[in-house]
Design an enzyme around this catalytic site. Structure first.
Site, short mmCIF file in Angstrom:
data_model
loop_
_atom_site.label_atom_id
_atom_site.label_comp_id
_atom_site.label_asym_id
_atom_site.label_seq_id
_atom_site.Cartn_x
_atom_site.Cartn_y
_atom_site.Cartn_z
N CYS A 1 0.45 33.64 29.69
CA CYS A 1 -0.99 33.49 29.81
C CYS A 1 -1.74 34.76 29.44
O CYS A 1 -2.96 34.76 29.40
CB CYS A 1 -1.35 33.10 31.24
SG CYS A 1 -0.55 31.60 31.81
N HIS B 1 5.65 59.39 25.07
CA HIS B 1 4.59 58.92 25.97
C HIS B 1 5.14 58.11 27.14
O HIS B 1 4.41 57.82 28.08
CB HIS B 1 3.53 58.13 25.20
CG HIS B 1 3.96 56.76 24.77
ND1 HIS B 1 4.67 56.53 23.63
CD2 HIS B 1 3.77 55.55 25.33
CE1 HIS B 1 4.89 55.24 23.50
NE2 HIS B 1 4.37 54.62 24.53
N GLN C 1 12.79 53.98 28.15
CA GLN C 1 12.37 53.83 29.54
C GLN C 1 13.11 54.74 30.51
O GLN C 1 12.61 55.01 31.59
CB GLN C 1 12.55 52.37 29.99
CG GLN C 1 11.62 51.39 29.31
CD GLN C 1 10.17 51.62 29.69
OE1 GLN C 1 9.85 52.12 30.76
NE2 GLN C 1 9.26 51.25 28.80
#
Length: 460
Positions: free
Chosen positions: A320, A196, A177
């Site tokens: 969720c 990427h 990152q």
């Protein structure tokens, strides 16, 4: 459409595109061959390795290219553990590492190794003292990410590396990152990254192993990449990855300041414009373009779909949005609210107008999702039982258990208790987080005939 998910994959940098197209014509031959086309390919590969090594801050002969960042992590962990097997079989990781590191750790345990997970605080950062305390005489390897992929918190790599160096333990840093923003500080031993993430092509990772680190590559041997990574190199992609890494690091200082301003605008705007929201991650020591927040009473998957319809591509660590219906391991380790979680990660070049439009759209979108779920409407499955109310939320997924709790908390007197029955793993995070946000007292959990009972005492 505004793309706000650069932490998953950054758009291809223009330099990467140019280098990729050029090397498709020049770098198709086998760089191990001695004829003209092979020598030309070898020159491209060597130049790419030099450029990548300079960006990483290591020697060119310490760096190899891999088919992905995940492969770099798996090979780095396995090779370092094998190289130090005479020392011991103890591995240390933080609780918020990328899944590639945790999967490698699980494989190590299955093979009979031992594992220590160092916890993090509520911002997602490890305590260097706790990391140092986890080091043992039989510790073969320690792993620590440079910055977290879900909440953006930067880790104290330099301090942890110093403790590891004093103990004679190599430290592997997952820099996926952060590497596009610059070199990783500290005296690390191994480093991995993925192209990427910084605007290079997918399918290229890198693994750096410092001279002097005991390392034994695992699997069948191969003459490619110093024997550490088998298979024919994807030379055009490697050239594009190295060129784009150098380009984004050159642009980093100016773009970092601009993106920090935009993410600070989002952090402040979310708190002001959206009620019942928790902004998570370290407010200062964080990646420039990442901001993460969680909204009470919101179904994370529905919220992401609605934001997508409004023209914004964002991601989430909410339970969720996963097939397992369990909160992300990062949010769980931090102990923060998981429901309605949104991660905004801005790619370089993001216009300020897109951020302002996001802040215009977000409040109404959250309100609409809450209304659809029935959060503002007083109703309930609660029943009175002695001096407490019982909310039966069994079989109902986040954020319904918290919504039902919020509906009935006012029905008990101050000092009264609400017992929430739930079999959703997310409730273990979200109910305590709700209590902290709403000024109520969380009394803990108890086993129930079905699921778990979560006790909440009304304070105000």
């Amino acid at each position: 459409m505004a793309y706000f998910d650069a932490a998953s994959a950054a758009p291809l940098h223009p330099v990467a595109r140019q280098a990729l197209l050029a090397s498709l014509d020049e770098g198709w031959a086998d760089p191990a061959r001695l004829y003209r086309e092979g020598r030309r390919a070898r020159l491209l590969l060597d130049a790419a390795r030099e450029a990548a090594a300079e960006a990483v801050g290591c020697r060119a002969d310490e760096l190899v290219f891999t088919p992905s960042g995940t492969r770099a992590v798996h090979s780095g962990v396995a090779g370092a553990l094998a190289g130090r097997r005479r020392v011991g079989h103890h591995l240390i990781v933080s609780a918020v590492e990328h899944s590639s590191v945790l999967h490698a750790a699980e494989a190590h345990e299955r093979d009979g190794g031992t594992l220590t997970q160092v916890p993090v605080d509520r911002t997602g950062a490890v305590d260097p003292a706790a990391y140092a305390a986890a080091l043992r005489d039989d510790t073969a390897l320690a792993c620590l990410q440079s910055a977290n992929h879900e909440v953006g918190t930067e880790q104290p790599v330099a301090a942890v590396a110093e403790a590891c160096r004093a103990a004679g333990v190599p430290l592997l840093v997952d820099a996926a990152q952060s590497l596009g923003w610059g070199r990783v500080a500290g005296d690390w031993s191994l480093l991995t990254a993925s192209a990427h993430k910084w605007g290079g092509p997918s399918g290229v990772g890198l693994l750096a192993v410092r001279k002097g680190v005991r390392f034994a590559p695992q699997g069948p041997g191969d003459e490619r990449e110093s024997g550490r990574m088998p298979g024919f190199e994807n030379l055009p992609a490697i050239v594009a990855a190295a060129a784009s890494l150098r380009a984004v690091q050159a642009e980093a200082a100016e773009e970092e300041a601009r993106l920090r301003g935009l993410t600070e605008r989002i952090r402040a705007g979310v708190r002001t414009l959206v009620p019942d929201v928790e902004v998570v991650g370290d407010p200062v020591r964080r990646l420039p373009g990442v901001v993460t927040f969680s909204c009470l009473y919101v179904d994370g998957e529905t919220l992401l779909h609605e934001l997508d319809r409004a023209g914004f591509s964002v991601s989430s660590g909410s339970s969720c949005t996963s097939s397992t219906l369990t909160p992300s391991h990062v949010l769980r380790a931090m102990g923060v609210l998981s429901e309605g979680n949104v991660r905004v990660s801005l790619p370089p070049g993001t216009p300020a107008e897109d951020v302002e439009r996001f802040l215009e759209v977000l409040p109404g979108t959250v309100a609409a999702v809450r209304e659809r779920l029935g959060a503002p409407v007083a109703a309930g499955t609660a029943r009175e039982g002695g001096g407490e109310l019982v909310v039966d939320a069994l079989g109902r997924r986040c954020p319904i258990p918290v919504i039902e709790l919020a509906k009935v908390i006012g029905d008990v007197p101050v000092g009264g208790t609400v017992r929430v029955l739930s079999d959703d793993e997310a409730a273990r995070l979200d109910i305590p987080a709700w209590c902290e946000m709403r000024g109520q007292e969380y009394r803990g959990e108890e086993p129930a005939d079905q699921g778990t009972a979560y006790l909440v005492r009304r304070v105000s």
